[in-house]
Design a protein around this motif. Structure first.
Motif, mmCIF file in Angstrom:
data_model
loop_
_atom_site.group_PDB
_atom_site.id
_atom_site.type_symbol
_atom_site.label_atom_id
_atom_site.label_comp_id
_atom_site.label_asym_id
_atom_site.label_seq_id
_atom_site.Cartn_x
_atom_site.Cartn_y
_atom_site.Cartn_z
ATOM 1 N N VAL A 188 12.098 -43.776 -38.950
ATOM 2 C CA VAL A 188 11.386 -45.019 -38.627
ATOM 3 C C VAL A 188 9.880 -44.769 -38.612
ATOM 4 N N MET A 189 9.457 -43.679 -37.997
ATOM 5 C CA MET A 189 8.028 -43.348 -37.935
ATOM 6 C C MET A 189 7.432 -43.214 -39.340
ATOM 7 N N GLU A 190 8.170 -42.630 -40.229
ATOM 8 C CA GLU A 190 7.706 -42.482 -41.620
ATOM 9 C C GLU A 190 7.624 -43.848 -42.299
ATOM 10 N N GLN A 191 8.590 -44.703 -42.050
ATOM 11 C CA GLN A 191 8.621 -46.033 -42.676
ATOM 12 C C GLN A 191 7.437 -46.896 -42.242
ATOM 13 N N ILE A 192 6.939 -46.720 -41.026
ATOM 14 C CA ILE A 192 5.887 -47.594 -40.505
ATOM 15 C C ILE A 192 4.539 -46.897 -40.402
ATOM 16 N N ARG A 193 4.376 -45.795 -41.075
ATOM 17 C CA ARG A 193 3.146 -45.005 -40.967
ATOM 18 C C ARG A 193 1.895 -45.790 -41.384
ATOM 19 N N ASN A 194 2.042 -46.848 -42.185
ATOM 20 C CA ASN A 194 0.894 -47.622 -42.663
ATOM 21 C C ASN A 194 0.545 -48.799 -41.758
ATOM 22 N N ALA A 195 1.176 -48.894 -40.597
ATOM 23 C CA ALA A 195 0.941 -50.030 -39.694
ATOM 24 C C ALA A 195 -0.113 -49.732 -38.636
ATOM 25 N N GLY A 196 -0.681 -48.560 -38.634
ATOM 26 C CA GLY A 196 -1.673 -48.169 -37.639
ATOM 27 C C GLY A 196 -1.392 -46.753 -37.177
ATOM 28 N N GLU A 197 -1.984 -46.376 -36.059
ATOM 29 C CA GLU A 197 -1.720 -45.060 -35.484
ATOM 30 C C GLU A 197 -0.419 -45.156 -34.691
ATOM 31 N N ILE A 198 0.658 -44.676 -35.277
ATOM 32 C CA ILE A 198 2.005 -44.843 -34.735
ATOM 33 C C ILE A 198 2.395 -43.641 -33.881
ATOM 34 N N THR A 199 2.909 -43.943 -32.693
ATOM 35 C CA THR A 199 3.433 -42.901 -31.809
ATOM 36 C C THR A 199 4.752 -43.361 -31.218
ATOM 37 N N ALA A 200 5.575 -42.397 -30.850
ATOM 38 C CA ALA A 200 6.851 -42.684 -30.185
ATOM 39 C C ALA A 200 6.871 -41.904 -28.881
ATOM 40 N N LYS A 201 7.251 -42.586 -27.803
ATOM 41 C CA LYS A 201 7.341 -41.931 -26.509
ATOM 42 C C LYS A 201 8.775 -42.022 -26.017
ATOM 43 N N LYS A 202 9.311 -40.869 -25.637
ATOM 44 C CA LYS A 202 10.681 -40.829 -25.151
ATOM 45 C C LYS A 202 10.768 -41.504 -23.795
ATOM 46 N N MET A 203 11.748 -42.406 -23.676
ATOM 47 C CA MET A 203 11.943 -43.158 -22.445
ATOM 48 C C MET A 203 13.433 -43.229 -22.155
ATOM 49 N N PHE A 204 13.893 -42.505 -21.169
ATOM 50 C CA PHE A 204 15.296 -42.561 -20.744
ATOM 51 C C PHE A 204 16.270 -42.282 -21.887
ATOM 52 N N GLY A 205 15.955 -41.339 -22.743
ATOM 53 C CA GLY A 205 16.819 -40.987 -23.856
ATOM 54 C C GLY A 205 16.611 -41.835 -25.088
ATOM 55 N N GLU A 206 15.812 -42.879 -24.973
ATOM 56 C CA GLU A 206 15.475 -43.746 -26.103
ATOM 57 C C GLU A 206 13.973 -43.643 -26.336
ATOM 58 N N TYR A 207 13.418 -44.491 -27.201
ATOM 59 C CA TYR A 207 12.019 -44.352 -27.565
ATOM 60 C C TYR A 207 11.285 -45.683 -27.552
ATOM 61 N N GLY A 208 10.081 -45.663 -26.997
ATOM 62 C CA GLY A 208 9.149 -46.771 -27.128
ATOM 63 C C GLY A 208 8.265 -46.471 -28.328
ATOM 64 N N ILE A 209 8.026 -47.468 -29.173
ATOM 65 C CA ILE A 209 7.223 -47.270 -30.375
ATOM 66 C C ILE A 209 5.904 -48.026 -30.201
ATOM 67 N N TYR A 210 4.796 -47.320 -30.435
ATOM 68 C CA TYR A 210 3.458 -47.860 -30.229
ATOM 69 C C TYR A 210 2.664 -47.813 -31.532
ATOM 70 N N ALA A 211 1.794 -48.796 -31.707
ATOM 71 C CA ALA A 211 0.814 -48.779 -32.796
ATOM 72 C C ALA A 211 -0.542 -48.975 -32.150
ATOM 73 N N ASP A 212 -1.443 -48.045 -32.390
ATOM 74 C CA ASP A 212 -2.784 -48.100 -31.817
ATOM 75 C C ASP A 212 -2.728 -48.286 -30.300
ATOM 76 N N GLY A 213 -1.768 -47.638 -29.655
ATOM 77 C CA GLY A 213 -1.630 -47.673 -28.213
ATOM 78 C C GLY A 213 -0.914 -48.888 -27.654
ATOM 79 N N LYS A 214 -0.466 -49.802 -28.506
ATOM 80 C CA LYS A 214 0.189 -51.030 -28.057
ATOM 81 C C LYS A 214 1.692 -50.937 -28.329
ATOM 82 N N LEU A 215 2.505 -51.130 -27.271
ATOM 83 C CA LEU A 215 3.957 -51.093 -27.414
ATOM 84 C C LEU A 215 4.427 -52.322 -28.199
#
Length: 107
Positions: free
Chosen positions: A11-38
């Motif tokens: 997923v991170m690779e697929q959306i790499r052109n949407a901004g500065e993409i990060t994933a944060k682990k949350m309770f075994g799942e992940y929150g996905i952020y672009a430019d610091g916005k969830l």
């Protein structure tokens, strides 16, 4: 069931052109952020995007489902998850409507 790291990486690779993409682990799942916005979650190896009016118009035939029990419905992205350009555009459109992330005050 916790999400698989390979799916998160995909997923991170697929959306790499949407901004500065990060994933944060949350309770075994992940929150996905672009430019610091969830903007979305990855739960049970499924991608969920926060609903917006513009995102709904862009998607057209929207599938909504809660990412986890008790959560509000989000856009479930299944069929077009492999279309990187489409997915990145959906995220850019959605980010314009989503509120900015509130910064926590230090105690």
């Amino acid at each position: 069931m916790a999400s698989d790291q390979n799916f998160v990486d995909f997923v991170m690779e697929q959306i790499r052109n949407a901004g500065e993409i990060t994933a944060k682990k949350m309770f075994g799942e992940y929150g996905i952020y672009a430019d610091g916005k969830l903007f979305g979650l990855i739960c049970d190896n499924k991608l969920f995007i926060k609903p917006t009016i513009s995102g709904r118009e862009f998607i057209g035939n929207v599938i909504e489902a809660p990412p986890y029990e008790g959560a509000k419905p989000s856009f479930l992205i299944e069929e077009k998850i492999e279309n990187s350009d489409w997915l990145s555009e959906l995220i850019r459109i959605s980010l314009k409507e989503l509120p900015t992330t509130k910064t926590k005050k230090k105690k």
